[in-house]
Design an enzyme around this catalytic site. Structure first.
Site, PDB file in Angstrom:
ATOM      1  N   GLU A   1      41.248  23.945  41.474  1.00  0.00           N
ATOM      2  CA  GLU A   1      42.374  24.564  40.739  1.00  0.00           C
ATOM      3  C   GLU A   1      43.416  25.126  41.706  1.00  0.00           C
ATOM      4  OE1 GLU A   1      41.835  26.513  37.007  1.00  0.00           O
ATOM      5  OE2 GLU A   1      39.872  25.588  36.763  1.00  0.00           O
TER       6      GLU A   1
ATOM      7  N   THR B   1      43.993  24.876  46.172  1.00  0.00           N
ATOM      8  CA  THR B   1      43.364  25.504  47.348  1.00  0.00           C
ATOM      9  C   THR B   1      43.951  26.897  47.549  1.00  0.00           C
ATOM     10  OG1 THR B   1      45.074  24.676  48.822  1.00  0.00           O
ATOM     11  CG2 THR B   1      43.136  23.262  48.518  1.00  0.00           C
TER      12      THR B   1
HETATM   13  N1  CAA Z   1      54.934  27.627  35.264  1.00  0.00           N
HETATM   14  C1  CAA Z   1      55.941  26.897  34.714  1.00  0.00           C
HETATM   15  N2  CAA Z   1      56.692  26.021  35.435  1.00  0.00           N
HETATM   16  C2  CAA Z   1      56.408  25.906  36.750  1.00  0.00           C
HETATM   17  C3  CAA Z   1      55.383  26.642  37.386  1.00  0.00           C
HETATM   18  C4  CAA Z   1      54.629  27.545  36.586  1.00  0.00           C
HETATM   19  N3  CAA Z   1      53.670  28.287  37.111  1.00  0.00           N
HETATM   20  N4  CAA Z   1      55.343  26.299  38.675  1.00  0.00           N
HETATM   21  C5  CAA Z   1      56.298  25.380  38.873  1.00  0.00           C
HETATM   22  N5  CAA Z   1      56.950  25.149  37.703  1.00  0.00           N
HETATM   23  C6  CAA Z   1      58.085  24.263  37.478  1.00  0.00           C
HETATM   24  C7  CAA Z   1      59.252  24.640  38.404  1.00  0.00           C
HETATM   25  O1  CAA Z   1      60.050  25.649  37.830  1.00  0.00           O
HETATM   26  C8  CAA Z   1      59.988  23.334  38.531  1.00  0.00           C
HETATM   27  O2  CAA Z   1      60.771  23.158  37.368  1.00  0.00           O
HETATM   28  P1  CAA Z   1      62.216  22.435  37.393  1.00  0.00           P
HETATM   29  O3  CAA Z   1      61.935  20.990  37.577  1.00  0.00           O
HETATM   30  O4  CAA Z   1      62.804  22.735  36.059  1.00  0.00           O
HETATM   31  O5  CAA Z   1      62.986  23.013  38.538  1.00  0.00           O
HETATM   32  C9  CAA Z   1      58.879  22.297  38.496  1.00  0.00           C
HETATM   33  O6  CAA Z   1      57.751  22.934  37.851  1.00  0.00           O
HETATM   34  C10 CAA Z   1      58.445  21.837  39.874  1.00  0.00           C
HETATM   35  O7  CAA Z   1      58.043  22.980  40.582  1.00  0.00           O
HETATM   36  P2  CAA Z   1      57.995  23.052  42.167  1.00  0.00           P
HETATM   37  O8  CAA Z   1      59.296  22.567  42.717  1.00  0.00           O
HETATM   38  O9  CAA Z   1      57.536  24.401  42.562  1.00  0.00           O
HETATM   39  O10 CAA Z   1      56.879  21.926  42.484  1.00  0.00           O
HETATM   40  P3  CAA Z   1      56.191  21.522  43.822  1.00  0.00           P
HETATM   41  O11 CAA Z   1      56.102  20.050  43.848  1.00  0.00           O
HETATM   42  O12 CAA Z   1      56.796  22.241  44.976  1.00  0.00           O
HETATM   43  O13 CAA Z   1      54.644  22.016  43.597  1.00  0.00           O
HETATM   44  C11 CAA Z   1      52.802  23.491  43.597  1.00  0.00           C
HETATM   45  C12 CAA Z   1      54.288  23.261  43.294  1.00  0.00           C
HETATM   46  C13 CAA Z   1      52.588  24.945  43.266  1.00  0.00           C
HETATM   47  C14 CAA Z   1      52.427  23.229  45.041  1.00  0.00           C
HETATM   48  C15 CAA Z   1      51.920  22.591  42.655  1.00  0.00           C
HETATM   49  O14 CAA Z   1      52.008  21.237  43.024  1.00  0.00           O
HETATM   50  C16 CAA Z   1      50.465  23.010  42.656  1.00  0.00           C
HETATM   51  O15 CAA Z   1      50.084  23.952  41.962  1.00  0.00           O
HETATM   52  N6  CAA Z   1      49.596  22.304  43.406  1.00  0.00           N
HETATM   53  C17 CAA Z   1      48.161  22.482  43.303  1.00  0.00           C
HETATM   54  C18 CAA Z   1      47.618  21.618  42.219  1.00  0.00           C
HETATM   55  C19 CAA Z   1      46.280  22.058  41.724  1.00  0.00           C
HETATM   56  O16 CAA Z   1      46.026  23.231  41.498  1.00  0.00           O
HETATM   57  N7  CAA Z   1      45.391  21.083  41.508  1.00  0.00           N
HETATM   58  C20 CAA Z   1      44.101  21.323  40.987  1.00  0.00           C
HETATM   59  C21 CAA Z   1      43.856  20.452  39.795  1.00  0.00           C
HETATM   60  S1  CAA Z   1      42.508  20.892  38.768  1.00  0.00           S
HETATM   61  C22 CAA Z   1      41.122  20.658  39.677  1.00  0.00           C
HETATM   62  O17 CAA Z   1      41.007  21.182  40.735  1.00  0.00           O
HETATM   63  C23 CAA Z   1      39.993  19.857  39.136  1.00  0.00           C
HETATM   64  C24 CAA Z   1      39.268  20.480  38.021  1.00  0.00           C
HETATM   65  O18 CAA Z   1      39.007  19.836  37.033  1.00  0.00           O
HETATM   66  C25 CAA Z   1      38.745  21.883  38.102  1.00  0.00           C
END
Ligand code: CAA
Length: 387
Positions: free
Chosen positions: A364, A366
């Protein structure tokens, strides 16, 4: 912490603790060894109205909110981290529907998970799209009244047992995160396949699989919310609500390891006395206890913020995930140290806590990504104050 909990919080905690002691602790080592899914435990949770805790009553749930969900996950994880995530991942799989689904989607899919009849899963990550979730390559192409999904997903927790999958795919590859949409896939869909099960270090009773889509045709009404291109935001909003759950899992693991180590230190005699009589050991427990209390406080605060919908809920969710999971890794490692050579053996339950804790720093998002989320939020808040 006790006095800060409501009567309802304490009731959920006591109820889950009793179930965990009776049905989880006795089988935790066996589930870890065999990798069998905790069917019996899930059945007991279902009989006790704990499945669907986070879902509103009109969709068959308890409407108990994020704090109670965290309390339940903490208690299950205190006896087995694998059981904690087996339960909690159903929230992750259904939150995209709950937050962004149409009324018809909510009515169709939420009750079957709330009642514990079916399990849910969340398909965002891919081999080349982990931390950079927005770079995912799975596509969804509209064809008349259908969508055709193609691609491969990785780390589908619950993959082997889930019936409902929230799947993120790009409908507009040129638009990056703004071209991602979310879909509901049912298990028996043609062109959908649950693939290889990962051989994990910890949380071994929950099946984590690869999932594959080969011209998987689904009706257009499976597009979550009925709108294209809002999938990435739904994924992020889901993770904001899911991360306190991972942090609660970590608090439960830390607490469980702390208790086992304390019991051991009070009984284990060296140099003619229980090792707990040594100040070095007492100070270790002082630090473990302090960090666990601090982590729990932050997790509950973040969960309350999620429930209240405060502006800083996303930042607090990331903060509590970092702090609680780093705490769990440290506490469980020190707990193994208290057991000495015995702690390194599978004859004792403590090493499993350390193995189960490690994943909480990774999935979820790192802890490096959490720090990025926190840093960006702090900067945004500071910029807003300048204006
Ligand atoms: N709430 C609402 N909108 C959000 C948001 C949030 N918390 N965070 C970002 N956004 C929106 C931004 O406002 C932006 O919107 P616009 O296009 O309108 O400008 C858009 O989303 C893109 O945001 P970013 O430019 O910040 O995106 P980014 O590419 O830089 O990535 C990141 C941001 C935080 C690194 C994201 O990619 C991330 O959270 N990465 C980790 C992914 C993750 O947690 N994966 C785990 C998956 S689940 C798992 O582990 C398996 C399981 O089953 C348990």
């Amino acid at each position: 912490m006790e006095s800060l909990l409501s009567k309802e919080n304490v009731e959920w905690r006591e109820k889950t603790r009793a179930i965990a002691e009776e049905y989880v602790r006795p089988v935790a080592a066996e589930l870890d060894r065999t990798g069998e899914y905790p069917w019996k435990v899930m059945e007991v949770l279902r009989e006790n109205g704990i499945t669907g805790l986070w879902v509103p009553k009109e969709y068959g749930g308890q409407n108990a909110g994020s704090l109670n969900l965290c309390i339940v996950v903490e208690e299950l994880s205190r006896t087995c981290g694998g059981v904690g995530v087996s339960y909690a991942v159903n929230a992750l799989g259904t939150l995209p529907i709950l937050m962004g689904g149409t009324e018809a989607q909510k009515k169709k899919y939420l009750p079957m998970v709330s009642t514990g009849e079916k399990y849910a899963s969340f398909c965002l990550s891919e081999k080349e799209a982990g931390s950079d979730a927005g770079s995912l390559k799975t596509t969804a192409r509209k064809e008349n009244a259908d969508y055709i999904i193609n691609g491969d997903k990785k780390w589908t927790t619950n993959g082997g047992v889930a019936s409902i999958f929230s799947v993120f795919a790009t409908t507009n590859p040129d638009r990056g995160t703004r071209g991602i949409s979310a879909f509901l896939i049912e298990r028996d869909e043609e062109g959908f396949e649950v693939g290889k099960r990962e051989d994990l270090m910890g949380i071994r009773c929950v099946p984590v699989n690869e999932t594959h889509f080969r011209n998987c045709r689904i009706p257009a009404d499976r597009l979550i919310g009925g709108r294209e291109n809002s999938g990435f935001k739904h994924a992020m909003m889901t993770l904001d609500r899911g991360r306190p759950g991972v942090a609660a899992q970590a608090v439960g693991l830390a607490q469980g390891a702390f208790e086992l180590a304390l019991n051991y230190a009070r009984k284990r005699e060296q140099f003619g006395q229980p090792i707990i009589n040594n100040q070095a050991i007492q100070f270790l427990f002082a630090d473990m206890g302090t960090r666990i209390e601090a982590a729990r406080g932050l997790v509950y605060h973040a969960a309350r913020s999620v429930d209240a919908g405060t502006k800083d809920a996303s930042k607090l969710a990331a903060m509590c995930k970092v702090f609680a999971t780093d705490t769990a890794m440290w506490v469980t490692t020190e707990a193994v140290q208290v057991f000495g050579g015995y702690g390194y053996c599978r004859d004792y339950p403590i090493e499993k806590y350390m193995r189960d804790a490690k994943i909480t720093q990774i999935y979820e998002g790192t802890n490096q990504i959490q720090r990025l989320v926190i840093g960006r939020s702090i900067l945004r808040e500071a910029t807003a104050t300048d204006k």
